[in-house]
Structure formats: structure tokens, C-alpha cells
Design a protein around this motif. Structure first.
Motif, PDB file in Angstrom:
ATOM      1  N   LEU A 481       0.805  -1.214   0.000  1.00  0.00           N
ATOM      2  CA  LEU A 481       0.000   0.000   0.000  1.00  0.00           C
ATOM      3  C   LEU A 481       0.843   1.272   0.000  1.00  0.00           C
ATOM      4  O   LEU A 481       0.416   2.306  -0.509  1.00  0.00           O
ATOM      5  CB  LEU A 481      -0.935   0.008   1.214  1.00  0.00           C
ATOM      6  N   ASP A 482       2.043   1.197   0.572  1.00  0.00           N
ATOM      7  CA  ASP A 482       2.893   2.387   0.608  1.00  0.00           C
ATOM      8  C   ASP A 482       3.778   2.515  -0.632  1.00  0.00           C
ATOM      9  O   ASP A 482       4.667   3.370  -0.668  1.00  0.00           O
ATOM     10  CB  ASP A 482       3.752   2.395   1.869  1.00  0.00           C
ATOM     11  N   GLY A 483       3.553   1.680  -1.646  1.00  0.00           N
ATOM     12  CA  GLY A 483       4.303   1.775  -2.890  1.00  0.00           C
ATOM     13  C   GLY A 483       5.590   0.978  -2.913  1.00  0.00           C
ATOM     14  O   GLY A 483       6.237   0.877  -3.955  1.00  0.00           O
ATOM     15  N   VAL A 484       5.997   0.410  -1.790  1.00  0.00           N
ATOM     16  CA  VAL A 484       7.200  -0.419  -1.737  1.00  0.00           C
ATOM     17  C   VAL A 484       6.934  -1.728  -2.480  1.00  0.00           C
ATOM     18  O   VAL A 484       5.828  -2.273  -2.434  1.00  0.00           O
ATOM     19  CB  VAL A 484       7.594  -0.695  -0.277  1.00  0.00           C
ATOM     20  N   THR A 485       7.929  -2.233  -3.178  1.00  0.00           N
ATOM     21  CA  THR A 485       7.813  -3.521  -3.865  1.00  0.00           C
ATOM     22  C   THR A 485       8.581  -4.582  -3.081  1.00  0.00           C
ATOM     23  O   THR A 485       9.494  -4.255  -2.305  1.00  0.00           O
ATOM     24  CB  THR A 485       8.381  -3.448  -5.290  1.00  0.00           C
ATOM     25  N   PRO A 486       8.265  -5.860  -3.276  1.00  0.00           N
ATOM     26  CA  PRO A 486       9.030  -6.917  -2.593  1.00  0.00           C
ATOM     27  C   PRO A 486      10.519  -6.864  -2.898  1.00  0.00           C
ATOM     28  O   PRO A 486      11.337  -7.249  -2.060  1.00  0.00           O
ATOM     29  CB  PRO A 486       8.388  -8.202  -3.125  1.00  0.00           C
ATOM     30  N   ALA A 487      10.881  -6.398  -4.081  1.00  0.00           N
ATOM     31  CA  ALA A 487      12.295  -6.320  -4.443  1.00  0.00           C
ATOM     32  C   ALA A 487      13.062  -5.320  -3.587  1.00  0.00           C
ATOM     33  O   ALA A 487      14.293  -5.368  -3.527  1.00  0.00           O
ATOM     34  CB  ALA A 487      12.440  -5.951  -5.918  1.00  0.00           C
ATOM     35  N   GLU A 488      12.366  -4.416  -2.917  1.00  0.00           N
ATOM     36  CA  GLU A 488      13.023  -3.414  -2.084  1.00  0.00           C
ATOM     37  C   GLU A 488      13.195  -3.862  -0.637  1.00  0.00           C
ATOM     38  O   GLU A 488      13.791  -3.134   0.158  1.00  0.00           O
ATOM     39  CB  GLU A 488      12.221  -2.113  -2.119  1.00  0.00           C
ATOM     40  N   LEU A 489      12.679  -5.031  -0.294  1.00  0.00           N
ATOM     41  CA  LEU A 489      12.808  -5.510   1.073  1.00  0.00           C
ATOM     42  C   LEU A 489      14.248  -5.949   1.339  1.00  0.00           C
ATOM     43  O   LEU A 489      14.952  -6.377   0.428  1.00  0.00           O
ATOM     44  CB  LEU A 489      11.840  -6.668   1.314  1.00  0.00           C
ATOM     45  N   PRO A 490      14.696  -5.881   2.580  1.00  0.00           N
ATOM     46  CA  PRO A 490      16.097  -6.204   2.885  1.00  0.00           C
ATOM     47  C   PRO A 490      16.400  -7.699   2.894  1.00  0.00           C
ATOM     48  O   PRO A 490      17.567  -8.073   3.050  1.00  0.00           O
ATOM     49  CB  PRO A 490      16.292  -5.597   4.283  1.00  0.00           C
ATOM     50  N   ARG A 491      15.399  -8.547   2.773  1.00  0.00           N
ATOM     51  CA  ARG A 491      15.602  -9.987   2.702  1.00  0.00           C
ATOM     52  C   ARG A 491      14.781 -10.528   1.534  1.00  0.00           C
ATOM     53  O   ARG A 491      13.739  -9.976   1.190  1.00  0.00           O
ATOM     54  CB  ARG A 491      15.159 -10.684   3.998  1.00  0.00           C
ATOM     55  N   LEU A 492      15.272 -11.627   0.948  1.00  0.00           N
ATOM     56  CA  LEU A 492      14.492 -12.289  -0.086  1.00  0.00           C
ATOM     57  C   LEU A 492      13.209 -12.830   0.533  1.00  0.00           C
ATOM     58  O   LEU A 492      13.238 -13.450   1.594  1.00  0.00           O
ATOM     59  CB  LEU A 492      15.298 -13.434  -0.695  1.00  0.00           C
ATOM     60  N   VAL A 493      12.080 -12.562  -0.105  1.00  0.00           N
ATOM     61  CA  VAL A 493      10.800 -13.058   0.380  1.00  0.00           C
ATOM     62  C   VAL A 493      10.151 -13.917  -0.696  1.00  0.00           C
ATOM     63  O   VAL A 493      10.352 -13.685  -1.892  1.00  0.00           O
ATOM     64  CB  VAL A 493       9.845 -11.915   0.779  1.00  0.00           C
ATOM     65  N   GLU A 494       9.396 -14.899  -0.263  1.00  0.00           N
ATOM     66  CA  GLU A 494       8.661 -15.778  -1.160  1.00  0.00           C
ATOM     67  C   GLU A 494       7.180 -15.437  -1.034  1.00  0.00           C
ATOM     68  O   GLU A 494       6.616 -15.517   0.050  1.00  0.00           O
ATOM     69  CB  GLU A 494       8.928 -17.233  -0.807  1.00  0.00           C
ATOM     70  N   ILE A 495       6.589 -15.029  -2.134  1.00  0.00           N
ATOM     71  CA  ILE A 495       5.186 -14.622  -2.135  1.00  0.00           C
ATOM     72  C   ILE A 495       4.326 -15.873  -2.288  1.00  0.00           C
ATOM     73  O   ILE A 495       4.408 -16.571  -3.300  1.00  0.00           O
ATOM     74  CB  ILE A 495       4.900 -13.621  -3.260  1.00  0.00           C
ATOM     75  N   VAL A 496       3.507 -16.147  -1.287  1.00  0.00           N
ATOM     76  CA  VAL A 496       2.749 -17.388  -1.209  1.00  0.00           C
ATOM     77  C   VAL A 496       1.257 -17.097  -1.374  1.00  0.00           C
ATOM     78  O   VAL A 496       0.751 -16.127  -0.811  1.00  0.00           O
ATOM     79  CB  VAL A 496       2.987 -18.069   0.156  1.00  0.00           C
ATOM     80  N   PRO A 497       0.535 -17.906  -2.146  1.00  0.00           N
ATOM     81  CA  PRO A 497      -0.923 -17.734  -2.229  1.00  0.00           C
ATOM     82  C   PRO A 497      -1.558 -17.741  -0.845  1.00  0.00           C
ATOM     83  O   PRO A 497      -1.138 -18.496   0.038  1.00  0.00           O
ATOM     84  CB  PRO A 497      -1.381 -18.943  -3.061  1.00  0.00           C
ATOM     85  N   THR A 498      -2.563 -16.885  -0.664  1.00  0.00           N
ATOM     86  CA  THR A 498      -3.167 -16.716   0.655  1.00  0.00           C
ATOM     87  C   THR A 498      -4.191 -17.813   0.908  1.00  0.00           C
ATOM     88  O   THR A 498      -5.403 -17.584   0.870  1.00  0.00           O
ATOM     89  CB  THR A 498      -3.817 -15.325   0.772  1.00  0.00           C
ATOM     90  N   ASN A 499      -3.726 -19.010   1.125  1.00  0.00           N
ATOM     91  CA  ASN A 499      -4.604 -20.092   1.552  1.00  0.00           C
ATOM     92  C   ASN A 499      -3.792 -21.111   2.328  1.00  0.00           C
ATOM     93  O   ASN A 499      -2.567 -21.200   2.186  1.00  0.00           O
ATOM     94  CB  ASN A 499      -5.342 -20.740   0.367  1.00  0.00           C
ATOM     95  N   GLY A 500      -4.473 -21.884   3.154  1.00  0.00           N
ATOM     96  CA  GLY A 500      -3.779 -22.797   4.046  1.00  0.00           C
ATOM     97  C   GLY A 500      -3.063 -23.924   3.345  1.00  0.00           C
ATOM     98  O   GLY A 500      -1.981 -24.352   3.771  1.00  0.00           O
ATOM     99  N   SER A 501      -3.650 -24.416   2.246  1.00  0.00           N
ATOM    100  CA  SER A 501      -3.023 -25.551   1.568  1.00  0.00           C
ATOM    101  C   SER A 501      -1.703 -25.156   0.922  1.00  0.00           C
ATOM    102  O   SER A 501      -0.752 -25.947   0.887  1.00  0.00           O
ATOM    103  CB  SER A 501      -3.979 -26.136   0.525  1.00  0.00           C
ATOM    104  N   ALA A 502      -1.609 -23.919   0.398  1.00  0.00           N
ATOM    105  CA  ALA A 502      -0.353 -23.467  -0.204  1.00  0.00           C
ATOM    106  C   ALA A 502       0.752 -23.408   0.840  1.00  0.00           C
ATOM    107  O   ALA A 502       1.880 -23.846   0.609  1.00  0.00           O
ATOM    108  CB  ALA A 502      -0.547 -22.104  -0.856  1.00  0.00           C
ATOM    109  N   LEU A 503       0.427 -22.873   2.014  1.00  0.00           N
ATOM    110  CA  LEU A 503       1.428 -22.803   3.079  1.00  0.00           C
ATOM    111  C   LEU A 503       1.818 -24.198   3.535  1.00  0.00           C
ATOM    112  O   LEU A 503       3.005 -24.499   3.718  1.00  0.00           O
ATOM    113  CB  LEU A 503       0.874 -21.997   4.257  1.00  0.00           C
ATOM    114  N   ARG A 504       0.847 -25.061   3.728  1.00  0.00           N
ATOM    115  CA  ARG A 504       1.141 -26.410   4.213  1.00  0.00           C
ATOM    116  C   ARG A 504       2.009 -27.181   3.218  1.00  0.00           C
ATOM    117  O   ARG A 504       2.976 -27.859   3.599  1.00  0.00           O
ATOM    118  CB  ARG A 504      -0.177 -27.158   4.451  1.00  0.00           C
ATOM    119  N   GLU A 505       1.690 -27.108   1.939  1.00  0.00           N
ATOM    120  CA  GLU A 505       2.462 -27.844   0.943  1.00  0.00           C
ATOM    121  C   GLU A 505       3.899 -27.320   0.875  1.00  0.00           C
ATOM    122  O   GLU A 505       4.845 -28.091   0.694  1.00  0.00           O
ATOM    123  CB  GLU A 505       1.778 -27.762  -0.419  1.00  0.00           C
ATOM    124  N   LEU A 506       4.070 -26.013   1.030  1.00  0.00           N
ATOM    125  CA  LEU A 506       5.424 -25.470   1.016  1.00  0.00           C
ATOM    126  C   LEU A 506       6.212 -25.936   2.237  1.00  0.00           C
ATOM    127  O   LEU A 506       7.377 -26.317   2.121  1.00  0.00           O
ATOM    128  CB  LEU A 506       5.371 -23.946   0.961  1.00  0.00           C
TER     129      LEU A 506
END
Length: 532
Positions: A481-506
Motif C-alpha cells: 500500500l505504501d508503494g514499496v515492492t518486494p524487491a526493495e525488502l532487505p531480505r528475499l521473500v517468497e510470495i505465497v498464495p493466501t490459503n492454508g493448503s499453499a502454506l502447508r504444501e510449502l
């Protein structure tokens, strides 16, 4: 009025065959100027439409041979082509008034447009609804719609909306329900204003005047640190418990009279009151999932795979989230660009599909990571790559908001205990990382309203060698919302679908355990000491 601009053409489609190309401005379809994507779909649902387009300043007429019901195969840049119907209420509890300064202008636009209610699930107060709007909704069967009720007492409602039409505009709700339109209602409860006896009267008024309402969501007032209304304050734990008790009482009354529960309290109320979430079976298929009703139970079901398996091995799960405020930047509405699904939607082939129910997405989509290049904070745009399903042995940190942490903590703790530690070892243990929302402040704790700056500040203190997961509901158009992109974060992040099965399978894949190995019946309790 702006014209719809083609942004993508599907290979092999009728649009490509006819020569339609990205950048074309569509002036009319078979002589009719579409005002929104709903009209766009209905007009193009007919056989052999003719499009008048402008390309490089030249007008071109295109005859497009296709059968009725066959998709055109083109996407456009926006959902509304004429002017969005803005809101003329001045609600003291309006969250738009509580946004911090300096955001992109589109976020400050207040809409009260029934079309956005149909396309995106936005709530409308109906104070700007007209006879022509009603005629269109009934003729084109634009259902479901979402209506902000807040109070059925006309004096209270007009005062809350700070609009004299607030006292009379619920007549349109009656007309919609009488016309067979599915309507979901919402009450934003403001302590000392429409709680207590006023809320009880509202629930009685719904039973008396709007018994065919599909559902009624009772949600707490969100108060950011930018609130300027002195009377608006967060709920206390006791007030939250009182709302839960009242909704429970009226659920039973609705069951006795209507045969269904109808009213549901938001998950936040159970967290605030330190109450157990209701059983998943009581939510009736989670029709108000996007309004924070039953999200915790739905996620829990998906995480433990106790939901229905589909023939292709997938899990019945919710569609990927588009992010808060997604409509203002022309993001696709849930379903209107989707594959046609017979039996749903406003047109004969069902291309507009916004029923809000769980969709079978097949095998869970793999998450993606943003690989940083250059400066970890201000480097150039990152690249997107699939996450390897192979075990990594890295500790996993799941970034989430305050409420999300309360829901995820027991699931992740139990997964750690059951995920065969002799194989995964302590190095693969997962943990929940709560991200305080300082950007909005106040009592704002939902994950979807996390800002990039707050996530970045949290990650600064986290080890660089760990893996970090982040739900895609935080992003709209690839940005926070503040215009920041994931590429600007200080750590690599993995964008995960917002559901329980996606998190569990990962998590299972990262630990190298057999998927679903720990999928016994989940506990009904949330952890002691969860945030109040």
C-alpha cells in the motif's frame, strides 16, 4: 468518459483472428458504447460483434466472427469506463478518512458504486442508488451485491452516514431482495454508537424487514492512528464478548425462524474476546470469507487438508487474493476475466463469475520469490523465479500481521511437532513472525493492510540465511500500500498464495516430509496468550 483499452489478446482467440491488438481503444461494440466491464461482457457475448476501435489516431471497424457465448479473448485496462459513482456520505468511521497522507491519489477515492459491489465485493450504502440502477441490476441479474446496513433504525443510520438519505436508502435493499437479488449485508459496529441495544434492534429489524438477506457480517470498527473523530475508538475485550454473545443469540433465533444462521461475527471479535472460533460447519460454506468471517477456520481446514480433495489432486481452496484497494488501480475483479463457468454470472455463458465460493484450483500454485539484485534496499527490479520443491534445511519465517499471528501460531507449532523431526530436523522448523502495523497504527492488525516499510523494518532484524514467506494478499499490482515492492525488502521473500493448503504444501516440501502426513483433526482452540 474514458474508453476501454485492450491490454492483452489471447493467442488463437477470436480477437486475435480479427486483428485486435493491445493498445486499441474500443469506441463501441455493435453500435453501443460500453460503460463498464459488465456491459463489455454482455455485448461481446453475442454472435459476430462489430468493434469500432481507435489505433494510432485512426478509426477501424472490426467484424469479429464468433458464436454467441464464445469469449472474445481480450482483456481491458479497467472495470469502469465512465465515472465511478463516488460516495457522498461522511461517515465518521470511514477508513478512507483514516489513511495516512502521501499515498497514491487513487486510494483516497470513496466509491458507492453498485457495479464495484458486484465486481469486487465492495460495500455500497445505496444512498446514490436510483431507479435506473435498480432496473439494470434486475434486468441483468447483477448478483450478488454487498450492502452496508450499519443500523436499521433510520435515525441512527442517517446519523452514522452523516447523510439524510441514509434513513431512507434501505428501501432499495427491500427492492433488490424482492427482485430475487442475492445481497450480503454488513454492520460496522462502532462502540457506543450502534452496539448494545442498537445492534440488537438492527438484528431484529433484519428479521422483520429483510429476512431474505443472504448473510449479515458484524465487523468491528477499525481505528488507525490517523483517526480524527474523537468518538471513534476500538472495542474493549468486554464489548467484543458482548457482540459475540449477541450474534450467537440471534443466530439461534434466525435458525428457529428462517432455518439458517444468517448473522456472523468477524474473526477479530473472537480474538479480541479470547473466544474459540466457531466450528467450520457453522459458517455455511464461508460466503463472507472476504469480509473476515470464518477466515481462520477456512485457513485451518485448508492447512490440515480436511477439506474436499478434487479429482486432480488439488484441495478445495479460495481463489488467489487480489489485495486490499485492488479495484482502484484497475486490477481485475474476482472472476470477470476468469474462464467461463456455465451456470454462474450475469450473461448466458457465465463469464462474469463472482459467486465468492471456494474454487477448485487444482494442485496448489507454487509460490514465487523475488531475487534481489544491486542494493538490497534500493536495487533495480527483481526477477521472479519458481521456488524449488526440494528440501532446503533453512529455518522458515512466516511474515504476518497481528491477527494472522494469532491464527497461524497454533497451526505452525503443531506442524513443527508432527512433521517427522527425524527427517526435517530442527533446522527446518517454521516460525511465525508478527509484523506490527506502525504504518496505520491503532488497532489495525490484518495481514492485508501491512505496508512494505513495516515488513522491511521487521526483516532488518532477521537472519539473512533464513527463508521468509509472505501472503500475496499484501500486494496489489505487485506493490504494498505504501508503494514499496518486494524487491526493495532487505531480505528475499517468497510470495505465497493466501490459503492454508499453499502454506502447508510449502512447509511439507521444505521439510522433506510426505504431504499431509500430519493431517489429523485440528484443535478447536487457539493458543493461550494470543493478542487481545
Amino acid at each position: 468518459m474514458s474508453r476501454p483499452v485492450v491490454v492483452a489478446v489471447e493467442p488463437g482467440s477470436a480477437a486475435e483472428t480479427a486483428g485486435l491488438a493491445p493498445g486499441d481503444e474500443v469506441v463501441s461494440i455493435s453500435g453501443v458504447t460500453p460503460t463498464d466491464v459488465i456491459a463489455w461482457q454482455l455485448l461481446l457475448d453475442e454472435a459476430d460483434p462489430t468493434l469500432e476501435v481507435v489505433r494510432d489516431g485512426h478509426e477501424i471497424a472490426m467484424d469479429i466472427p464468433k458464436d454467441a457465448g464464445v469469449p472474445l479473448g481480450a482483456e481491458v485496462n479497467a472495470a469502469i469506463f465512465d465515472r465511478v459513482q463516488t460516495c457522498d456520505n461522511h461517515c465518521e468511521f470511514c477508513f478512507i478518512y483514516q489513511l495516512p497522507p502521501g499515498l497514491r491519489r487513487s486510494l483516497y477515492l470513496k466509491d458507492d458504486d453498485y457495479r464495484l459491489s458486484f465486481l469486487y465485493g465492495n460495500f455500497t450504502t445505496l444512498t446514490r442508488f436510483t431507479e435506473l440502477d435498480l432496473e439494470r441490476v434486475l434486468d441483468e441479474r447483477l448478483s450478488p451485491l454487498y450492502v452496508s446496513i450499519h443500523a436499521t433504525d433510520p435515525v441512527v443510520r442517517a446519523r452514522m452516514l452523516r447523510n439524510p438519505r441514509g434513513g431512507t436508502s434501505l428501501r432499495w435493499l427491500s427492492a433488490l431482495l424482492d427482485g430475487g437479488i442475492e445481497v450480503h449485508g454488513q454492520v460496522v459496529v462502532c462502540p457506543g454508537v450502534n452496539d448494545g441495544q442498537v445492534l440488537a434492534d438492527t438484528l431484529a429489524g433484519v428479521l422483520d424487514r429483510y429476512p431474505s438477506l443472504a448473510t449479515l457480517a458484524v465487523v468491528p470498527l477499525g481505528v488507525s492512528s490517523h483517526q480524527r473523530e474523537a468518538a471513534m475508538r476500538p472495542h474493549t475485550a468486554a464489548e467484543a464478548a458482548a457482540v459475540v454473545d449477541l450474534c450467537d443469540e440471534w443466530q439461534q433465533r434466525y435458525l428457529d425462524v428462517l432455518g439458517r444462521r444468517l448473522v456472523f461475527a468477524a474473526d477479530e471479535y473472537y480474538l479480541l474476546a479470547d473466544r474459540d472460533f466457531p466450528a467450520a460447519s457453522t459458517y455455511g460454506g464461508f460466503p463472507m470469507h472476504e469480509d473476515g468471517i470464518g477466515m481462520a477456520r477456512a485457513f485451518e481446514q485448508e492447512f490440515w487438508a480436511v477439506g474436499e480433495r478434487t479429482p486432480d489432486g488439488g484441495i478445495r481452496q479460495r481463489a488467489p487474493a487480489a489485495g486490499f484497494f485492488s479495484w482502484v488501480d484497475g486490477a481485475p475483479a474476482q472472476g470477470y476475466r476468469a474462464v467461463r463457468m456455465p451456470g454462474h454470472g450475469a450473461n448466458r455463458s457465465g463469464e462474469i463469475d463472482v459467486d465468492g465460493l471456494p474454487l477448485s484450483l487444482g494442485p496448489t500454485p507454487m509460490p514465487v520469490a523475488v531475487t534481489l539484485s544491486g542494493s538490497p534496499r534500493h536495487g533495480p527490479s527483481g526477477t521472479i523465479r519458481p521456488i524449488s520443491p526440494e528440501p532446503t534445511g533453512q529455518p522458515i519465517g512466516i511474515l504476518t500481521g497481528t491477527y494472522g499471528a494469532a491464527v497461524l501460531a497454533p497451526l505452525v507449532s503443531r506442524w513443527n511437532a508432527q512433521a517427522m523431526p527425524e527427517q526435517c530436523g530442527s533446522a527446518a522448523a517454521a516460525r511465525v513472525i508478527e509484523v506490527p502495523n506502525r504504518f496505520f497504527g491503532g488497532n489495525i492488525g490484518v495481514t492485508g493492510l501491512l505496508a512494505g516499510a513495516d515488513i522491511a523494518a521487521t526483516l532488518e532484524d532477521e537472519p539473512a540465511s533464513h527463508r521468509y514467506l509472505l501472503a500475496d494478499v499484501c500486494l496489489s499490482g505487485g506493490k504494498f500500500l505504501d508503494g514499496v515492492t518486494p524487491a526493495e525488502l532487505p531480505r528475499l521473500v517468497e510470495i505465497v498464495p493466501t490459503n492454508g493448503s499453499a502454506l502447508r504444501e510449502l512447509l511439507d516440501a521444505a521439510a522433506g516430509v510426505e504431504p499431509g502426513r500430519a493431517a489429523d483433526e485440528p484443535s478447536a482452540r487457539r493458543p493461550a496468550g494470543a493478542p487481545q
